[in-house]
Design a protein around this motif. Structure first.
Motif, PDB file in Angstrom:
ATOM      1  N   MET A 174      43.801  37.977  40.638  1.00 52.71           N
ATOM      2  CA  MET A 174      43.752  38.736  39.394  1.00 52.71           C
ATOM      3  C   MET A 174      43.160  40.130  39.562  1.00 52.71           C
ATOM      4  SD  MET A 174      42.704  35.760  36.769  1.00 52.71           S
ATOM      5  CE  MET A 174      43.084  36.744  35.348  1.00 52.71           C
ATOM      6  N   ILE A 175      42.271  40.300  40.544  1.00 54.64           N
ATOM      7  CA  ILE A 175      41.637  41.623  40.679  1.00 54.64           C
ATOM      8  C   ILE A 175      42.369  42.509  41.666  1.00 54.64           C
ATOM      9  CG2 ILE A 175      39.368  40.818  39.992  1.00 54.64           C
ATOM     10  CD1 ILE A 175      38.526  40.748  42.832  1.00 54.64           C
ATOM     11  N   LEU A 176      43.301  41.955  42.424  1.00 52.07           N
ATOM     12  CA  LEU A 176      44.096  42.770  43.353  1.00 52.07           C
ATOM     13  C   LEU A 176      44.670  44.019  42.676  1.00 52.07           C
ATOM     14  CD1 LEU A 176      46.275  40.483  45.645  1.00 52.07           C
ATOM     15  CD2 LEU A 176      44.534  42.110  46.333  1.00 52.07           C
ATOM     16  N   PRO A 177      45.413  43.869  41.579  1.00 53.56           N
ATOM     17  CA  PRO A 177      46.017  45.058  40.974  1.00 53.56           C
ATOM     18  C   PRO A 177      45.004  46.110  40.544  1.00 53.56           C
ATOM     19  CG  PRO A 177      46.379  43.114  39.613  1.00 53.56           C
ATOM     20  CD  PRO A 177      45.818  42.634  40.890  1.00 53.56           C
ATOM     21  N   THR A 178      43.831  45.662  40.046  1.00 53.66           N
ATOM     22  CA  THR A 178      42.808  46.621  39.625  1.00 53.66           C
ATOM     23  C   THR A 178      42.381  47.472  40.818  1.00 53.66           C
ATOM     24  OG1 THR A 178      42.017  44.916  38.134  1.00 53.66           O
ATOM     25  CG2 THR A 178      40.611  46.831  38.437  1.00 53.66           C
ATOM     26  N   ILE A 179      42.022  46.806  41.918  1.00 52.44           N
ATOM     27  CA  ILE A 179      41.527  47.546  43.085  1.00 52.44           C
ATOM     28  C   ILE A 179      42.634  48.440  43.643  1.00 52.44           C
ATOM     29  CG2 ILE A 179      40.431  47.360  45.344  1.00 52.44           C
ATOM     30  CD1 ILE A 179      39.339  44.700  44.570  1.00 52.44           C
ATOM     31  N   ILE A 180      43.859  47.899  43.722  1.00 49.98           N
ATOM     32  CA  ILE A 180      44.954  48.676  44.303  1.00 49.98           C
ATOM     33  C   ILE A 180      45.268  49.912  43.459  1.00 49.98           C
ATOM     34  CG2 ILE A 180      47.414  48.658  44.881  1.00 49.98           C
ATOM     35  CD1 ILE A 180      47.104  45.737  45.676  1.00 49.98           C
ATOM     36  N   THR A 181      45.382  49.728  42.141  1.00 46.43           N
ATOM     37  CA  THR A 181      45.764  50.860  41.290  1.00 46.43           C
ATOM     38  C   THR A 181      44.716  51.973  41.336  1.00 46.43           C
ATOM     39  OG1 THR A 181      46.579  49.126  39.829  1.00 46.43           O
ATOM     40  CG2 THR A 181      46.767  51.360  39.043  1.00 46.43           C
ATOM     41  N   VAL A 182      43.442  51.586  41.180  1.00 39.54           N
ATOM     42  CA  VAL A 182      42.390  52.605  41.185  1.00 39.54           C
ATOM     43  C   VAL A 182      42.272  53.245  42.570  1.00 39.54           C
ATOM     44  CG1 VAL A 182      39.940  53.034  40.804  1.00 39.54           C
ATOM     45  CG2 VAL A 182      41.156  51.428  39.344  1.00 39.54           C
TER      46      VAL A 182
ATOM     47  N   ILE B 158      36.021  38.895  45.982  1.00 42.80           N
ATOM     48  CA  ILE B 158      36.057  40.266  46.521  1.00 42.80           C
ATOM     49  C   ILE B 158      36.323  40.229  48.023  1.00 42.80           C
ATOM     50  CG2 ILE B 158      34.657  42.318  46.968  1.00 42.80           C
ATOM     51  CD1 ILE B 158      35.523  42.181  44.125  1.00 42.80           C
ATOM     52  N   ILE B 159      35.666  39.295  48.718  1.00 38.17           N
ATOM     53  CA  ILE B 159      35.860  39.197  50.169  1.00 38.17           C
ATOM     54  C   ILE B 159      37.326  38.891  50.488  1.00 38.17           C
ATOM     55  CG2 ILE B 159      35.293  37.816  52.219  1.00 38.17           C
ATOM     56  CD1 ILE B 159      32.453  37.545  51.081  1.00 38.17           C
ATOM     57  N   ILE B 160      37.954  38.045  49.670  1.00 39.20           N
ATOM     58  CA  ILE B 160      39.371  37.730  49.897  1.00 39.20           C
ATOM     59  C   ILE B 160      40.254  38.925  49.519  1.00 39.20           C
ATOM     60  CG2 ILE B 160      41.302  36.255  49.196  1.00 39.20           C
ATOM     61  CD1 ILE B 160      39.192  34.060  48.600  1.00 39.20           C
ATOM     62  N   ALA B 161      39.950  39.549  48.394  1.00 38.33           N
ATOM     63  CA  ALA B 161      40.859  40.578  47.867  1.00 38.33           C
ATOM     64  C   ALA B 161      40.724  41.918  48.576  1.00 38.33           C
ATOM     65  CB  ALA B 161      40.596  40.777  46.362  1.00 38.33           C
ATOM     66  N   LEU B 162      39.537  42.196  49.137  1.00 39.03           N
ATOM     67  CA  LEU B 162      39.284  43.532  49.672  1.00 39.03           C
ATOM     68  C   LEU B 162      40.232  43.941  50.801  1.00 39.03           C
ATOM     69  CD1 LEU B 162      37.593  45.901  49.031  1.00 39.03           C
ATOM     70  CD2 LEU B 162      35.865  45.103  50.638  1.00 39.03           C
ATOM     71  N   PRO B 163      40.330  43.141  51.895  1.00 38.21           N
ATOM     72  CA  PRO B 163      41.239  43.573  52.962  1.00 38.21           C
ATOM     73  C   PRO B 163      42.679  43.695  52.479  1.00 38.21           C
ATOM     74  CG  PRO B 163      40.342  41.375  53.408  1.00 38.21           C
ATOM     75  CD  PRO B 163      39.615  41.910  52.240  1.00 38.21           C
ATOM     76  N   ILE B 164      43.131  42.736  51.676  1.00 38.76           N
ATOM     77  CA  ILE B 164      44.518  42.777  51.192  1.00 38.76           C
ATOM     78  C   ILE B 164      44.764  44.054  50.398  1.00 38.76           C
ATOM     79  CG2 ILE B 164      46.264  41.597  49.800  1.00 38.76           C
ATOM     80  CD1 ILE B 164      44.718  39.003  50.220  1.00 38.76           C
TER      81      ILE B 164
END
Lengths: 270, 303
Positions: free
Chosen positions: B163-171, B86-92
């Motif tokens: 893998m979770i990037l698209p989930t966070i971005i789409t929502v 999450i820490i890696i994916a959040l800012p991106i």
């Protein structure tokens, strides 16, 4: 109306696909190590005997043996000997061939030979640096298989490390993954089946014996295990018996071709 | 005529309700099954002998030859790899959400967002293979890596982050787009620039939606098995805190990997305890879902 008739044709086609000819189905399953050899044999057998269909379920040795005990499989394969508990179940087992378990390292690793004692110390975490074994000054990455793999059980038994393996060791889910890791990691050590070795990894001699079909046949190389076919004698059908007989006649030929070690004469372990 | 219509309506109401209930029944059956299977090894009359639940929950080793089955180090591995992901994916993901929904011209934004959706459709085994042949060797070669291998907590976190990037971005994007234009116009009209508007007005207004996206991402990361199994190393025990980079480069064995690795091989009490591992994972995800419900319930533009 047109749609309905098309639908009718589809249904007719589907039903005709399901219609059963008099095919005999033999369900088998077990070790992933035995799988390549066994699959080759059963495919050839099926092309010779079109009325027989054989399925193979590669779930591991324990699953293969349990499957025979529970009557899920007519034949099970195992890449380790039966445990004492399994022997109580009144199973028959035939040796298909012998397989050497070889120790492999990266091609860049200067170490060529280890003793069984070295292996023991590496896998229990007593030796953690290649320097202590005459190699580079770098940490050893210990690679193993998951806890129920036949390869691991046979290896641990021969090296005497059952239940004592270092918790730092990587536990990978197939021999292919082990070989892939060794090929890309210069500090890694692992084990796999002799028949699966590629030229991307380096084979180590154990106690100065280089593993090969020759040294295993002569008995000089000691980390070996049998590939077994397990079954319940009283439950065999005529078709399964015919298949077993065919295997018995051809097994040495197939074993030799695939880099495994054929047994001379058929040994029946009871 | 009216009577006939009411009858038809009634029929279809029941017809569709039946299928809606099927999903609930399915959830109910799975819950019961996992629960019953999961508590089995701790019952006193278990046929393979009963295993101490406390020992299972707090144990730091999984060693089937010694009949030692502890999952605490796996819980730690799961929690820390997910947190790090999450820490890696959040800012991106936050920055790309801002770019897609607020800053970029419509055509480019559309292209980007469909690319993100494509990323979401990649099967996890592909992420696993990518992790194994690219990320693991890369981490292995890093000079700051104190271990002799690349299979590690960090490798898992990186793969999960992808893998979770698209989930966070789409929502997140949907939440930002749902903020009425009047908010933007009011802010711009008061003299704020686009970046100020985005970060001071739009993001706070879409906060709940973005947080839901993050929690859904956490859910996906917690449950991911195949990709994780290939890069985690699946070590047999222990968890190292502190000691410099060792924390990031240690091999781990997340809960899902434990189940996935041995379920087809295991027998006896080990097999039962794999179901218990799944039960613990189930509880984690269940709690997370309650949090999601709680967060997303508070209205669209809640504080």
């Amino acid at each position: 109306m047109k749609k309905i008739s098309i639908l009718g044709i589809f249904i007719a086609l589907m039903l005709s696909g399901c219609s059963t000819t008099n095919q005999q189905i033999i369900s088998t399953g077990g070790s992933t190590s035995v799988q390549p050899l066994f699959k080759e044999m059963m495919d050839d057998y099926m092309s010779e005997n079109l009325d027989t269909h054989i399925t193979y379920d590669g779930q591991g040795s324990s699953a293969g043996i349990t499957g025979v005990i529970n009557d899920k499989y007519a034949l099970g394969t195992s890449s380790r000997n039966l445990t004492d508990e399994e022997k109580k179940e009144n199973l028959s087992s035939d040796v298909l061939c012998l397989d050497g378990i070889v120790v492999v390292v990266n091609l860049e690793n200067p170490v060529d030979n280890l003793s069984i004692d070295d292996l023991h110390k590496i896998y229990t975490g007593e030796i953690t640096n290649w320097k202590e074994l005459g190699g580079n000054d770098s940490k050893i990455s210990v690679v193993a298989r998951d806890s129920n793999a036949g390869t691991r059980e046979a290896f641990e038994e021969k090296v005497g490390i059952k239940g004592k393996m270092t918790t730092n060791a990587l536990e990978l889910s197939s021999n292919g993954e082990v070989l892939g890791t060794i090929a890309t990691n210069k500090d890694a050590i692992g084990y796999a089946s002799l028949g699966e070795i590629t030229n991307k990894v380096k084979l180590l001699s154990i106690d100065n014996v280089k593993p090969s079909v020759k040294t295993i046949t002569s008995g000089d190389y000691e980390i070996i295990r049998p590939f077994l076919i397990v079954y319940k004698k009283e439950k065999l059908t005529a078709d399964t018996k015919k298949f077993l007989k065919w295997i018995d006649a051809k097994k040495n030929l197939y074993a030799e071709e695939d880099g495994y070690i054929p047994l001379n004469g058929s040994i029946n372990e009871k | 005529m009216k009577n006939k219509n009411t009858r038809i309506d009634n029929f279809f109401r029941k017809f569709f309700a039946f299928f809606a209930i099927m999903a609930i029944i399915l959830l109910f059956l799975i819950t019961i099954y996992i629960f019953l299977k999961g508590i089995q090894p701790f019952l006193p009359n278990n046929k393979y002998g009963s295993y101490n639940f406390w020992g299972f929950l707090t144990g730091m080793n999984w060693n089937s030859s010694n009949k030692e089955f502890g999952i605490f180090y796996m819980i730690l591995g799961t929690i820390f790899s997910t947190t790090l992901a999450i820490i890696i994916a959040l800012p991106i993901s936050l920055f790309s959400v801002v770019a897609i929904s607020e800053l970029l011209p419509e055509s480019l934004a559309k292209f980007l967002s469909s690319t993100v959706e494509l990323l979401a459709g990649i099967p996890s085994i592909i992420f696993g293979i990518f992790g194994l042949i690219v990320i693991v060797p890369f981490l292995n070669e890093l000079p700051i890596n104190p271990e002799a291998q690349g299979q590690s907590l960090l490798a898992v976190a990186i793969v999960l982050a992808m893998m979770i990037l698209p989930t966070i971005i789409t929502v997140g994007e949907a939440a930002m787009r749902a903020v009425p234009n009047s908010f933007r116009e009011a802010s711009l009209g008061l003299g704020a620039n686009k970046i100020q508007t985005t970060f001071k007005v739009i993001i706070p207004a879409a906060k709940r939606g973005i947080i839901s996206g993050i929690i859904l991402g956490v859910g996906r990361a917690l449950g991911e098995t195949m990709a994780v199994l290939m890069v985690a190393g699946n070590v047999g025990g222990g968890f190292k805190f502190g000691q410099g980079n060792e924390f990031f480069f240690q091999g781990i064995r997340p809960l899902t990997a434990n189940v996935g690795l041995d379920i087809s091989y295991a027998s006896g009490i080990e097999l039962q305890l794999l179901f218990s591992t799944a039960l613990i994972l189930f509880v984690f995800i269940f709690l997370l879902n309650i949090v999601v419900q709680y967060v997303s319930k508070g209205g669209k533009y809640g504080k």
